[in-house]
Scaffold this active site. Structure first.
Site, PDB file in Angstrom:
ATOM      1  N   ALA A   9       0.823  -1.216   0.000  1.00  0.00           N
ATOM      2  CA  ALA A   9       0.000   0.000   0.000  1.00  0.00           C
ATOM      3  C   ALA A   9       0.855   1.264   0.000  1.00  0.00           C
ATOM      4  O   ALA A   9       0.437   2.313   0.463  1.00  0.00           O
ATOM      5  CB  ALA A   9      -0.915   0.003   1.215  1.00  0.00           C
ATOM      6  N   ALA A  10       2.081   1.154  -0.531  1.00  0.00           N
ATOM      7  CA  ALA A  10       2.985   2.294  -0.424  1.00  0.00           C
ATOM      8  C   ALA A  10       2.941   3.220  -1.622  1.00  0.00           C
ATOM      9  O   ALA A  10       3.500   4.318  -1.596  1.00  0.00           O
ATOM     10  CB  ALA A  10       4.418   1.800  -0.208  1.00  0.00           C
ATOM     11  N   GLY A  11       2.290   2.778  -2.686  1.00  0.00           N
ATOM     12  CA  GLY A  11       2.312   3.583  -3.920  1.00  0.00           C
ATOM     13  C   GLY A  11       1.576   4.900  -3.757  1.00  0.00           C
ATOM     14  O   GLY A  11       0.716   5.056  -2.892  1.00  0.00           O
ATOM     15  N   ARG A  15      -2.283   8.249 -10.675  1.00  0.00           N
ATOM     16  CA  ARG A  15      -3.410   8.358 -11.607  1.00  0.00           C
ATOM     17  C   ARG A  15      -4.691   8.811 -10.922  1.00  0.00           C
ATOM     18  O   ARG A  15      -5.662   9.153 -11.572  1.00  0.00           O
ATOM     19  CB  ARG A  15      -3.610   7.011 -12.321  1.00  0.00           C
ATOM     20  CG  ARG A  15      -2.514   6.704 -13.322  1.00  0.00           C
ATOM     21  CD  ARG A  15      -2.525   5.251 -13.762  1.00  0.00           C
ATOM     22  NE  ARG A  15      -1.909   4.365 -12.775  1.00  0.00           N
ATOM     23  CZ  ARG A  15      -1.831   3.044 -12.892  1.00  0.00           C
ATOM     24  NH1 ARG A  15      -2.353   2.450 -13.945  1.00  0.00           N
ATOM     25  NH2 ARG A  15      -1.249   2.314 -11.963  1.00  0.00           N
ATOM     26  N   GLY A 138      -0.952  -6.870 -15.798  1.00  0.00           N
ATOM     27  CA  GLY A 138       0.051  -7.862 -16.161  1.00  0.00           C
ATOM     28  C   GLY A 138      -0.631  -9.089 -16.761  1.00  0.00           C
ATOM     29  O   GLY A 138      -1.707  -9.477 -16.330  1.00  0.00           O
ATOM     30  N   GLU A 153       4.297  -7.362 -17.701  1.00  0.00           N
ATOM     31  CA  GLU A 153       3.532  -6.127 -17.534  1.00  0.00           C
ATOM     32  C   GLU A 153       3.143  -5.582 -18.901  1.00  0.00           C
ATOM     33  O   GLU A 153       3.889  -5.733 -19.873  1.00  0.00           O
ATOM     34  CB  GLU A 153       4.368  -5.080 -16.779  1.00  0.00           C
ATOM     35  CG  GLU A 153       4.619  -5.421 -15.334  1.00  0.00           C
ATOM     36  CD  GLU A 153       3.341  -5.688 -14.569  1.00  0.00           C
ATOM     37  OE1 GLU A 153       2.551  -4.755 -14.362  1.00  0.00           O
ATOM     38  OE2 GLU A 153       3.113  -6.866 -14.202  1.00  0.00           O
ATOM     39  N   TYR A 365     -38.644  23.087  16.681  1.00  0.00           N
ATOM     40  CA  TYR A 365     -37.336  22.630  17.150  1.00  0.00           C
ATOM     41  C   TYR A 365     -37.500  22.076  18.568  1.00  0.00           C
ATOM     42  O   TYR A 365     -37.923  22.791  19.474  1.00  0.00           O
ATOM     43  CB  TYR A 365     -36.301  23.762  17.162  1.00  0.00           C
ATOM     44  CG  TYR A 365     -35.036  23.311  17.854  1.00  0.00           C
ATOM     45  CD1 TYR A 365     -34.262  22.281  17.296  1.00  0.00           C
ATOM     46  CD2 TYR A 365     -34.636  23.840  19.071  1.00  0.00           C
ATOM     47  CE1 TYR A 365     -33.134  21.807  17.942  1.00  0.00           C
ATOM     48  CE2 TYR A 365     -33.497  23.374  19.728  1.00  0.00           C
ATOM     49  CZ  TYR A 365     -32.758  22.354  19.151  1.00  0.00           C
ATOM     50  OH  TYR A 365     -31.640  21.878  19.789  1.00  0.00           O
ATOM     51  N   SER A 404     -49.762  26.464  19.092  1.00  0.00           N
ATOM     52  CA  SER A 404     -48.794  26.825  18.044  1.00  0.00           C
ATOM     53  C   SER A 404     -47.977  28.058  18.424  1.00  0.00           C
ATOM     54  O   SER A 404     -48.431  28.892  19.204  1.00  0.00           O
ATOM     55  CB  SER A 404     -49.536  27.127  16.741  1.00  0.00           C
ATOM     56  OG  SER A 404     -50.177  25.960  16.301  1.00  0.00           O
TER      57      SER A 404
HETATM   58  C1  UD1 Z   1       0.415  -4.776 -10.411  1.00  0.00           C
HETATM   59  C2  UD1 Z   1       1.134  -5.966 -11.065  1.00  0.00           C
HETATM   60  C3  UD1 Z   1       0.340  -6.430 -12.290  1.00  0.00           C
HETATM   61  C4  UD1 Z   1      -1.068  -6.777 -11.865  1.00  0.00           C
HETATM   62  C5  UD1 Z   1      -1.721  -5.617 -11.128  1.00  0.00           C
HETATM   63  C6  UD1 Z   1      -3.038  -6.059 -10.553  1.00  0.00           C
HETATM   64  C7  UD1 Z   1       3.538  -5.683 -10.663  1.00  0.00           C
HETATM   65  C8  UD1 Z   1       4.792  -5.257 -11.245  1.00  0.00           C
HETATM   66  N1  UD1 Z   1       2.447  -5.568 -11.449  1.00  0.00           N
HETATM   67  O1  UD1 Z   1       0.411  -3.716 -11.361  1.00  0.00           O
HETATM   68  O2  UD1 Z   1       0.956  -7.545 -12.874  1.00  0.00           O
HETATM   69  O3  UD1 Z   1      -1.828  -7.109 -13.023  1.00  0.00           O
HETATM   70  O4  UD1 Z   1      -0.904  -5.183 -10.032  1.00  0.00           O
HETATM   71  O5  UD1 Z   1      -3.709  -5.018  -9.896  1.00  0.00           O
HETATM   72  O6  UD1 Z   1       3.486  -6.130  -9.537  1.00  0.00           O
HETATM   73  N2  UD1 Z   1       3.219  -0.652  -4.257  1.00  0.00           N
HETATM   74  C9  UD1 Z   1       4.047  -0.504  -3.167  1.00  0.00           C
HETATM   75  N3  UD1 Z   1       5.332  -0.113  -3.378  1.00  0.00           N
HETATM   76  C10 UD1 Z   1       5.839   0.112  -4.610  1.00  0.00           C
HETATM   77  C11 UD1 Z   1       4.981  -0.043  -5.720  1.00  0.00           C
HETATM   78  C12 UD1 Z   1       3.677  -0.431  -5.527  1.00  0.00           C
HETATM   79  O7  UD1 Z   1       3.636  -0.711  -2.025  1.00  0.00           O
HETATM   80  O8  UD1 Z   1       7.017   0.446  -4.699  1.00  0.00           O
HETATM   81  C13 UD1 Z   1       1.827  -1.061  -4.020  1.00  0.00           C
HETATM   82  C14 UD1 Z   1       0.822  -0.017  -4.493  1.00  0.00           C
HETATM   83  O9  UD1 Z   1       0.487   0.868  -3.424  1.00  0.00           O
HETATM   84  C15 UD1 Z   1      -0.370  -0.861  -4.908  1.00  0.00           C
HETATM   85  C16 UD1 Z   1       0.254  -2.185  -5.322  1.00  0.00           C
HETATM   86  O10 UD1 Z   1       1.554  -2.220  -4.776  1.00  0.00           O
HETATM   87  O11 UD1 Z   1      -1.252  -1.082  -3.826  1.00  0.00           O
HETATM   88  C17 UD1 Z   1       0.315  -2.367  -6.834  1.00  0.00           C
HETATM   89  O12 UD1 Z   1       1.084  -1.326  -7.393  1.00  0.00           O
HETATM   90  P1  UD1 Z   1       0.656  -0.630  -8.751  1.00  0.00           P
HETATM   91  O13 UD1 Z   1       1.689   0.364  -9.104  1.00  0.00           O
HETATM   92  O14 UD1 Z   1      -0.749  -0.175  -8.692  1.00  0.00           O
HETATM   93  O15 UD1 Z   1       0.803  -1.881  -9.744  1.00  0.00           O
HETATM   94  P2  UD1 Z   1      -0.025  -2.168 -11.043  1.00  0.00           P
HETATM   95  O16 UD1 Z   1       0.516  -1.351 -12.151  1.00  0.00           O
HETATM   96  O17 UD1 Z   1      -1.466  -2.087 -10.752  1.00  0.00           O
HETATM   97 CA    CA Z   2      -2.787  -1.183  -9.163  1.00  0.00          CA
END
Ligand code: UD1
Ligand code: CA
Length: 456
Positions: A9-11, A15, A138, A153, A365, A404
């Site tokens: 959940a670090a991303g 988008r 992917g 990917e 009220y 009233s």
């Molecule tokens: C990823 C998969 C893809 C799959 C898709 C399904 C990889 C390379 N790709 O792509 O094959 O079809 O999920 O939803 O794994 N995150 C981190 N740290 C990071 C990068 C990401 O914690 O450094 C977390 C993000 O917060 C997210 C999850 O990993 O919750 C997936 O990352 P995201 O960048 O959304 O990957 P997708 O492009 O969706």
């Molecule tokens: Ca994703």
């Protein structure tokens, strides 16, 4: 084999185009990440998932401080493989790891249970789906024997590979000892210059590590939220699922595409819910009720045969059987309505008890008030509960009639059976069974002339 759960959940969620970290965006009123954590607790209430957090991490931790999780930082977001690597020091070698995503909120407990039960403990398990539109995800690569040989990917795929429609959900079961060996071997020579977790699938295939896949039955379960369009698609899917379940349980929903449930709701059968109703928090509704259009019910308990007419906002109230409320009523926290009481249009009630059979039908009220049985509160009655500093209570005993346009200045008690004359401002207790009236005596002035318009 014991299980560890890791939620990535670090991303940043670029988008989403938002200042809020992606996993804090809400689906059905609850942050995406919280949905996933709740699901893992449904798998096993003793599980404490490891949550990889990074982008705006403090905000995430602060917003979700109530969750039972172990927070693991990923200071730089170098890819999903690098994210999982951060969790490895917390995972014993003899565990297997279930990898979940903070942005894939609807994965179900049933699917995960089946995935865990059918995947051999020493194999790699991967959850896949055939999607009519696999764009952005992917793809699963298989050889002629149909064995999985890797994941590619979209950004790295060639034209032929993009044509494949079996996609990688990103949800895996991985033996920890194997992950510890193979994660450090990942490289980032790909289109996104990231350490892809997906590459360990190809690595496993090359090393004859058994790989098992399982198809999900409903593909919405594994759809990720990458932008606000996808968020709205999952929201509507989730809401429809909820509505469908209620309908199967005997609830009539006029339009299942126009209902929103943001919490836990139970509804008795033969209750009808009209369009654009929102439920929040914990809502329990009895049988044979009707909920009018455009109403919001939050943390509410309704008995049987309650009628809520259009456009009511009810929050933190307990409403007994047979009550009729609205249209356009607002009921605020701390309110209870006893059997068969009526609350009509443009009435606001806060922190009050309304006794059985009592009526407050128009423009009033009522705050910090205890009303007895069979009381009639006339149109335009105001309880003046606030002196500018403190709140005070108003007591209205059984069988009172309030005329009233009266003001009851609290603290004040209106005794049993009393009548308050219309237009009174009551500042002292009114004795039982008497007419109390407090207004100027009516008089008529002879020969009074209306002003006339001056000529220029
Ligand atoms: C990823 C998969 C893809 C799959 C898709 C399904 C990889 C390379 N790709 O792509 O094959 O079809 O999920 O939803 O794994 N995150 C981190 N740290 C990071 C990068 C990401 O914690 O450094 C977390 C993000 O917060 C997210 C999850 O990993 O919750 C997936 O990352 P995201 O960048 O959304 O990957 P997708 O492009 O969706
Ligand atoms: Ca994703």
């Amino acid at each position: 084999m014991a299980l560890s759960v890791v939620i990535l959940a670090a991303g940043q969620g670029k988008r989403m185009r938002s200042e809020l970290p992606k996993v804090l965006h809400c689906l059905a009123g609850k942050p995406l990440l919280e949905h996933v954590v709740t699901t893992t607790h449904g798998l096993d209430s003793h599980l404490t998932p490891l949550v990889i957090y990074g982008h705006a991490g403090e905000k995430v931790q602060h917003a979700l401080a109530h969750l039972n999780v172990t927070w693991v930082p990923q200071s730089e977001q170098l890819g999903t493989g690098h994210a999982l690597l951060q969790a490895m020091p917390f995972i014993p070698d003899d565990h297997r790891i279930l990898v979940l995503y903070g942005d894939v909120p609807l994965i179900s407990i049933a699917t995960l249970k089946k995935f865990i039960a059918t995947t051999d403990a020493n194999s790699i398990g991967i959850l896949t789906a055939h999607l009519p539109n696999p764009h952005g995800l992917g793809r699963i690569l298989r050889n002629k024997q149909n064995d999985i040989i890797g994941v590619i990917e979209e950004k790295d795929a060639d034209e032929h590979q993009r044509y494949l429609n079996e996609i990688n959900s990103g949800i895996y079961l991985l033996p920890a000892a194997y992950v510890k060996k193979s994660l450090p071997l990942l490289q980032n020579n790909n289109a996104q210059k990231e350490y892809y977790l997906t590459d360990i699938i190809g690595h496993a295939a090359q090393n004859n590590m058994p790989i098992q896949s399982m198809l999900v039955r409903t593909h919405e379960e594994i759809l990720g939220v990458n932008d606000k369009v996808q968020l709205s698609v999952l929201e509507r899917y989730f809401q429809y699922q909820h509505a469908e379940k209620l309908m199967r349980d005997g609830v009539t929903i006029i339009d299942p595409h126009r209902i929103d449930i943001r919490g836990e709701v139970s509804v008795g059968n033969d209750t009808t819910i009209d369009v654009n109703v929102i439920f929040e928090g914990h809502v329990k509704i009895g049988k044979h009720c009707s909920i009018g259009p455009n109403s919001i019910l939050k943390n509410v308990i309704l008995g049987d045969h309650v009628e809520i007419k259009a456009n009511c906002v009810i929050d933190g109230a307990e409403i007994a059987a047979g009550c009729i409320i609205g249209p356009f009523a607002r009921i605020r926290p701390g309110t209870t309505l006893d059997l068969h009481s009526h609350v009509g249009n443009f009435v606001e009630i806060k922190n009050s008890m309304i006794g059985a059979g009592s009526k407050i039908n128009h423009l009033s009220y009522i705050g910090d008030t205890d009303i007895g049985k069979k009381v009639n509160v006339g149109a335009g009655t105001i309880t003046c509960n606030y002196d500018g500093v403190n709140k005070h209570r108003t007591i209205i005993e059984d069988n009172v009639f309030i005329g009233s346009n009266s003001q009851l200045v609290a603290p004040v008690t209106i005794g049993e059976g009393a009548t308050i004359g219309a237009g009174s401002t009551i500042t002292r207790n009114a004795p039982p069974y008497q007419l109390t009236i407090c207004r100027a005596t009516q008089r008529s002035i002879d020969n009074w002339q209306r002003p006339t318009k001056k000529e220029d």
